[in-house]
Design a protein around this motif. Structure first.
Motif, short mmCIF file in Angstrom:
data_model
loop_
_atom_site.label_atom_id
_atom_site.label_comp_id
_atom_site.label_asym_id
_atom_site.label_seq_id
_atom_site.Cartn_x
_atom_site.Cartn_y
_atom_site.Cartn_z
N PRO A 67 -22.41 57.51 44.10
CA PRO A 67 -23.01 57.45 45.43
C PRO A 67 -22.47 58.56 46.33
O PRO A 67 -21.47 59.20 46.00
N LYS A 68 -23.14 58.75 47.47
CA LYS A 68 -22.66 59.75 48.43
C LYS A 68 -21.33 59.30 49.01
O LYS A 68 -20.42 60.09 49.20
N ASN A 73 -17.55 63.18 45.29
CA ASN A 73 -18.12 64.38 44.69
C ASN A 73 -19.11 63.99 43.60
O ASN A 73 -19.12 62.83 43.16
N ARG A 74 -19.89 64.93 43.18
CA ARG A 74 -20.92 64.62 42.18
C ARG A 74 -20.32 64.28 40.82
O ARG A 74 -20.97 63.68 39.97
N GLU A 119 -12.11 65.69 48.95
CA GLU A 119 -10.90 65.86 49.77
C GLU A 119 -11.22 65.48 51.21
O GLU A 119 -12.12 66.03 51.83
N ASP A 120 -10.52 64.49 51.71
CA ASP A 120 -10.75 63.99 53.06
C ASP A 120 -9.37 63.53 53.57
O ASP A 120 -9.09 62.35 53.71
N ARG A 121 -8.53 64.50 53.80
CA ARG A 121 -7.08 64.30 53.95
C ARG A 121 -6.71 63.24 54.97
O ARG A 121 -5.74 62.51 54.82
#
Lengths: 421, 288
Positions: A22-23, A278-279, A285-287
């Motif tokens: 999923p997104k 990610n796909r 990355e979302d620190r």
């Protein structure tokens, strides 16, 4: 069978369908060190979703006492035994936890529930599992917290169990909901394709229009979080309170809100969010997303039974006092590092731990503003220093939800209100 | 006589015994299912007409072609009789079953049976296992659990556990008049399968469902269930009557194919895990 990468076991594995992610993914962290088994989460869920006829045995959210308990009874031991039987003596990990995002806990060399080919016939062709009996569903928590005597000695409690200060017995509370897995075993097993994973948030749902109650999902889910409802003849499961996650609850004015079980948690053990994917199935990355930080940076929260292979999206800060072998079996090889980090938290981790349950809204980002040094001491031979930092939580819309400090404000009840409520 | 033939004959005789003591045994039709023409269709499993309608002993095979498969044989055969009135066709299925399984529970499965016909009668028949892409099959499915519900058993926990104690269901609060629209609405709201109008969920007026399929794993609910039926358990077995319209293109005096399936609940047979037949020729009698 497709070949997919499962980062939690650090390798490629078999799965009946091609990987599709999923997104954003529904995910959560439970800090077991704080859970007191008050069952507020359990009752919040029950009173919202499963109080109708035919759902009497259903607890989409439950808290069980480990190592004795389970709902349904012995769910984890039974699946572990099946896997051990399928691959005797070889359900082991190799390598070590490290920086490699594709195998942060090392590599699991055993087989997953999707790979036990020898055990998959005749009853189940896609996923190794079992169907709990009615009795195993019927008495959640029975005998879990009851003091017991020595085996074979009637009418007398076990005297060793009450010895203090050294606890020779140990237990902890394991709170559980559906893990909304990245490789759901329930979805894999359904011959009707009546189970789907939502592309917008990764929530796994049973299509109530299409299900015919075959119970292959109940058999397959290693966490036993799909349940059959006799009076509608179909199966149901945790829906991750999706209207709240979608922001449909009027309380949050359209902003994503955490589930009922999360927000009811008075022990403040639970945090739920949505993480970017990610796909290839890795986390973007979302620190400064608190879940990303705890799971991928601090690595203080670990997946539940990663060796099952479903890539669960529920993560746990393991309890410090429990024998490590047991914890490694339950949470994988990352346990020692996670407990070390939690026992001696750095400034950032301590601040992030303050974010739990200050709001019902989903936190998408945090920011720390450094504060003054307020405490210095030695803990188990190590020097620790506390700073009164402020941690600020932001929502999906980028607006501040709340801010809180390490040093919580102290309010003293005036003498004239003593003994009043 | 070869041993195989002996077993088959024993099966036929044993099926005949199921028809019940004192009842006249029907003639046997080994090669096909003969739908005898009658002006009016029998409405019960005990109708006298079944005493003279030829019985076809249909051998049941393991469904071991597609997953999830059944690899241990259970019900060995089903006796099939059929009657048509030129518009509808009735099937009477009789099989031995030592256990009556009609209670739904987390690990309890119901006995069941089904009749399958090609949706369109043509020389080129669909694959016998649930049809194939572009060649739809129509299935009439009967369930012992549905039957118990139609017979009046309530869908509540006391059917499963008579001594269960329930404190309170919010939709049965004294403030809500039993059976009133608000009360019904509230009960339905928390039964999502019922809210989604899943035919599995009821409320149930007939013990059968009409289904369509275009291959394994594609079974879907027909727009509406028009078939009817009833089932009765006695003497260590089931007798089930299924009545459905003649399929598209099937004419009195004509021929088509038919297949059957039986699920043994006590062995947790459900869905694809079943005993089934291959296509069996079905001749439809006419008034002539």
């Amino acid at each position: 069978m497709a070949n997919v990468h499962n980062w939690q076991i650090g390798r490629e594995m078999n799965y009946p369908y091609e990987a599709a992610f999923p997104k954003r993914q529904f995910a959560f962290v439970f800090n077991i060190n704080r859970c007191i088994a008050c069952q507020s989460c359990t009752m919040a869920c029950k009173s919202t979703w499963t109080f109708n006829k035919g759902q009497e045995h259903m607890w989409w959210a439950n808290v069980e006492t480990k190592p004795y308990g389970g709902y349904p009874q012995f769910w984890d031991m039974k699946t572990l035994e099946l896997l051990e039987k399928a691959n005797p003596g070889a359900q082991n990990w190799s390598g070590k936890p490290g920086a490699d995002k594709k195998q942060p806990y090392g590599k699991f060399d055993g087989i997953t529930v999707f790979e036990a080919q020898k055990m998959l016939t005749p009853d189940s062709a896609r996923v190794l599992g079992y169907l709990p009996t009615d009795e195993e569903w019927n008495s959640p928590n029975i005998y879990e917290d009851n003091p017991v005597g020595k085996k074979g000695v009637r009418g007398e409690l076990d005297k060793e169990g009450v010895e203090l200060p050294e606890h020779k017995t140990w237990f902890f509370y394991l709170a559980r909901i559906c893990n909304h897995c990245s490789y759901p075993a329930c979805l894999a097993a359904c011959p009707r394709k009546a189970i789907y994973k939502r592309p917008e948030d990764g929530i796994v749902l049973i299509d109530q229009e299409q299900c015919r109650g075959y119970r292959k999902c109940v058999e397959a889910c290693p966490y036993k979080k799909t349940m059959y409802r006799g009076n509608t003849r179909v199966s149901e499961k945790c829906i991750a309170c999706y209207p709240r996650v979608e922001g449909k609850d009027p309380e949050t004015g359209g902003q994503p809100m955490e589930t009922r079980c999360m927000t009811a948690c008075i022990g403040q053990i639970r945090m739920q969010g949505l993480v970017k994917m990610n796909r290839d199935g890795s986390w973007t990355e979302d620190r400064y997303n608190p879940l990303y930080y705890m799971i991928h940076v601090a690595k203080v929260a670990l997946p539940l039974y990663p060796q099952f292979g479903t890539s669960p999206n529920g993560f746990y800060i393991p309890p410090r006092w429990v024998p490590r072998d047991y914890l490694r079996q339950m949470f994988g090889p990352g346990v020692d590092e996670a407990i070390e980090r939690y026992t001696y938290p750095d400034r950032e981790l301590l601040a992030v731990l303050q974010l739990f349950r200050r709001s019902n809204r989903i936190i998408f980002r945090y920011q720390i503003k450094e504060g003054p040094k307020v405490y210095e001491a030695t803990l188990r031979g190590r020097k620790i220093t506390l700073y009164n930092d402020t941690v600020i939580a932001y929502g999906q819309d980028g607006k501040e939800i709340f801010r809180t400090t390490i040093d919580e404000p102290l309010h003293v009840r005036p003498g004239k209100h003593a003994n009043s409520i | 006589m070869k041993p195989r033939h002996f077993i088959f004959l024993a099966a036929v005789l044993s099926a005949s015994a199921l028809a019940g003591c004192g009842k006249k045994e029907p003639p046997v039709s080994e090669a096909e299912v003969k739908a005898v023409f009658e002006k009016s269709l029998p409405s019960t499993v005990d109708d006298k007409v079944w005493e003279r309608v030829p019985a076809h002993p249909a051998k049941l095979l393991l469904q071991d072609m597609v997953e999830p498969r059944l690899l241990q044989a259970s019900t060995p055969f089903v006796r099939v009789q059929s009657v048509t009135d030129g518009r509808k066709v009735a099937f009477l299925l009789t099989w031995k079953d030592a256990t009556l399984d009609d209670v739904p529970g987390p690990a309890l499965f119901g006995d069941a049976c089904a009749v399958q016909l090609p949706a369109t009668t043509a020389a080129d028949v669909p694959a016998p296992q649930m049809g194939e892409d572009g060649k739809t099959v129509e299935i009439t499915y009967w369930s012992a659990i549905f039957q118990a519900s139609v017979n009046g058993r309530k869908d509540d926990i006391h059917a499963l556990y008579p001594r269960a104690a329930v404190d309170h269901y919010p939709f049965e609060a004294p403030s809500l008049k039993a059976g009133s629209p608000p009360q019904q609405e509230m009960a339905k709201r928390y039964a999502p399968a019922r809210g989604a109008e899943n035919p599995m969920a009821g409320p149930r007026t007939v013990p059968v469902q009409d289904l369509l399929a275009d291959g394994p794993g594609t079974i879907r609910f027909a727009e509406k269930t028009v078939s009817s039926g009833s089932g009765k358990y006695s003497g260590g077995g089931w007798t089930v009557l299924l009545v459905r319209p003649l399929p598209n293109g099937a004419q009195p005096g004509g021929r088509t194919q038919v297949a059957f399936a039986v699920w043994e609940g006590s062995r947790q047979e459900v869905g694809a895990r079943k005993m089934r037949t291959a296509w069996i020729p079905l001749s439809l009698g006419s008034a002539q």
